[in-house]
Design a protein around this motif. Structure first.
Motif, PDB file in Angstrom:
ATOM      1  N   THR A  42      25.549  44.436  16.342  1.00  0.00           N
ATOM      2  CA  THR A  42      24.861  43.180  16.035  1.00  0.00           C
ATOM      3  C   THR A  42      23.791  42.848  17.058  1.00  0.00           C
ATOM      4  O   THR A  42      22.857  42.130  16.741  1.00  0.00           O
ATOM      5  CB  THR A  42      25.866  42.017  15.959  1.00  0.00           C
ATOM      6  OG1 THR A  42      26.547  41.902  17.209  1.00  0.00           O
ATOM      7  CG2 THR A  42      26.862  42.231  14.833  1.00  0.00           C
ATOM      8  N   GLU A  43      23.883  43.378  18.266  1.00  0.00           N
ATOM      9  CA  GLU A  43      22.917  43.051  19.309  1.00  0.00           C
ATOM     10  C   GLU A  43      21.669  43.926  19.262  1.00  0.00           C
ATOM     11  O   GLU A  43      20.601  43.496  19.639  1.00  0.00           O
ATOM     12  CB  GLU A  43      23.554  43.195  20.692  1.00  0.00           C
ATOM     13  CG  GLU A  43      24.591  42.144  20.981  1.00  0.00           C
ATOM     14  CD  GLU A  43      25.189  42.298  22.351  1.00  0.00           C
ATOM     15  OE1 GLU A  43      24.614  43.011  23.188  1.00  0.00           O
ATOM     16  OE2 GLU A  43      26.236  41.715  22.596  1.00  0.00           O
ATOM     17  N   THR A  44      21.792  45.137  18.808  1.00  0.00           N
ATOM     18  CA  THR A  44      20.696  46.085  18.925  1.00  0.00           C
ATOM     19  C   THR A  44      19.423  45.678  18.197  1.00  0.00           C
ATOM     20  O   THR A  44      18.352  45.744  18.787  1.00  0.00           O
ATOM     21  CB  THR A  44      21.149  47.485  18.485  1.00  0.00           C
ATOM     22  OG1 THR A  44      22.253  47.830  19.309  1.00  0.00           O
ATOM     23  CG2 THR A  44      20.060  48.506  18.672  1.00  0.00           C
ATOM     24  N   PRO A  45      19.467  45.249  16.924  1.00  0.00           N
ATOM     25  CA  PRO A  45      18.204  44.861  16.277  1.00  0.00           C
ATOM     26  C   PRO A  45      17.481  43.741  17.021  1.00  0.00           C
ATOM     27  O   PRO A  45      16.251  43.734  17.090  1.00  0.00           O
ATOM     28  CB  PRO A  45      18.636  44.420  14.885  1.00  0.00           C
ATOM     29  CG  PRO A  45      19.894  45.177  14.636  1.00  0.00           C
ATOM     30  CD  PRO A  45      20.576  45.240  15.988  1.00  0.00           C
ATOM     31  N   ASP A  46      18.213  42.813  17.594  1.00  0.00           N
ATOM     32  CA  ASP A  46      17.593  41.719  18.336  1.00  0.00           C
ATOM     33  C   ASP A  46      16.998  42.188  19.661  1.00  0.00           C
ATOM     34  O   ASP A  46      16.090  41.557  20.185  1.00  0.00           O
ATOM     35  CB  ASP A  46      18.604  40.604  18.599  1.00  0.00           C
ATOM     36  CG  ASP A  46      19.030  39.902  17.319  1.00  0.00           C
ATOM     37  OD1 ASP A  46      18.237  39.888  16.355  1.00  0.00           O
ATOM     38  OD2 ASP A  46      20.154  39.376  17.282  1.00  0.00           O
ATOM     39  N   THR A  47      17.505  43.270  20.193  1.00  0.00           N
ATOM     40  CA  THR A  47      17.036  43.759  21.480  1.00  0.00           C
ATOM     41  C   THR A  47      15.556  44.084  21.435  1.00  0.00           C
ATOM     42  O   THR A  47      14.814  43.772  22.371  1.00  0.00           O
ATOM     43  CB  THR A  47      17.845  44.988  21.920  1.00  0.00           C
ATOM     44  OG1 THR A  47      19.224  44.629  21.973  1.00  0.00           O
ATOM     45  CG2 THR A  47      17.405  45.470  23.286  1.00  0.00           C
ATOM     46  N   LEU A  48      15.081  44.683  20.357  1.00  0.00           N
ATOM     47  CA  LEU A  48      13.665  45.020  20.245  1.00  0.00           C
ATOM     48  C   LEU A  48      12.816  43.746  20.262  1.00  0.00           C
ATOM     49  O   LEU A  48      11.804  43.679  20.958  1.00  0.00           O
ATOM     50  CB  LEU A  48      13.402  45.825  18.976  1.00  0.00           C
ATOM     51  CG  LEU A  48      11.963  46.291  18.774  1.00  0.00           C
ATOM     52  CD1 LEU A  48      11.518  47.175  19.925  1.00  0.00           C
ATOM     53  CD2 LEU A  48      11.833  47.016  17.459  1.00  0.00           C
ATOM     54  N   ASN A  49      13.243  42.733  19.536  1.00  0.00           N
ATOM     55  CA  ASN A  49      12.509  41.465  19.529  1.00  0.00           C
ATOM     56  C   ASN A  49      12.516  40.816  20.908  1.00  0.00           C
ATOM     57  O   ASN A  49      11.518  40.234  21.336  1.00  0.00           O
ATOM     58  CB  ASN A  49      13.093  40.504  18.489  1.00  0.00           C
ATOM     59  CG  ASN A  49      12.824  40.974  17.078  1.00  0.00           C
ATOM     60  OD1 ASN A  49      11.831  41.653  16.820  1.00  0.00           O
ATOM     61  ND2 ASN A  49      13.702  40.634  16.172  1.00  0.00           N
ATOM     62  N   GLU A  50      13.628  40.921  21.613  1.00  0.00           N
ATOM     63  CA  GLU A  50      13.706  40.370  22.967  1.00  0.00           C
ATOM     64  C   GLU A  50      12.757  41.108  23.910  1.00  0.00           C
ATOM     65  O   GLU A  50      12.119  40.491  24.768  1.00  0.00           O
ATOM     66  CB  GLU A  50      15.145  40.447  23.486  1.00  0.00           C
ATOM     67  CG  GLU A  50      16.084  39.507  22.759  1.00  0.00           C
ATOM     68  CD  GLU A  50      17.546  39.772  23.062  1.00  0.00           C
ATOM     69  OE1 GLU A  50      17.849  40.616  23.938  1.00  0.00           O
ATOM     70  OE2 GLU A  50      18.396  39.141  22.418  1.00  0.00           O
TER      71      GLU A  50
END
Length: 64
Positions: free
Chosen positions: A4-12
């Motif tokens: 669940t964290e990985t897709p958001d990591t790119l945006n971060e």
């Protein structure tokens, strides 16, 4: 890092780069050494996040 964290990591990472742009300009245009320190800190955060994403993508590709 879980799925669940990985897709958001790119945006971060993109947000970090956007925020660092001001300090980057201050360092190179104005010679502000404190801004350079902040840029280095952000680059280290991005490096770590990029490694996490790379590891997760490889694990997902391999079916783990």
């Amino acid at each position: 890092m879980d799925n669940t964290e990985t897709p958001d990591t790119l945006n971060e990472m993109i947000e970090l780069l956007t925020e660092a742009q001001s300090d980057y300009n201050k360092f190179y245009a104005d010679g502000n050494s404190s801004a350079g320190t902040r840029v280095r800190k952000v680059m280290q955060q991005i490096k770590t996040a990029a490694h996490d994403v790379r590891t997760h993508v490889q694990a997902t590709k391999n079916g783990n």
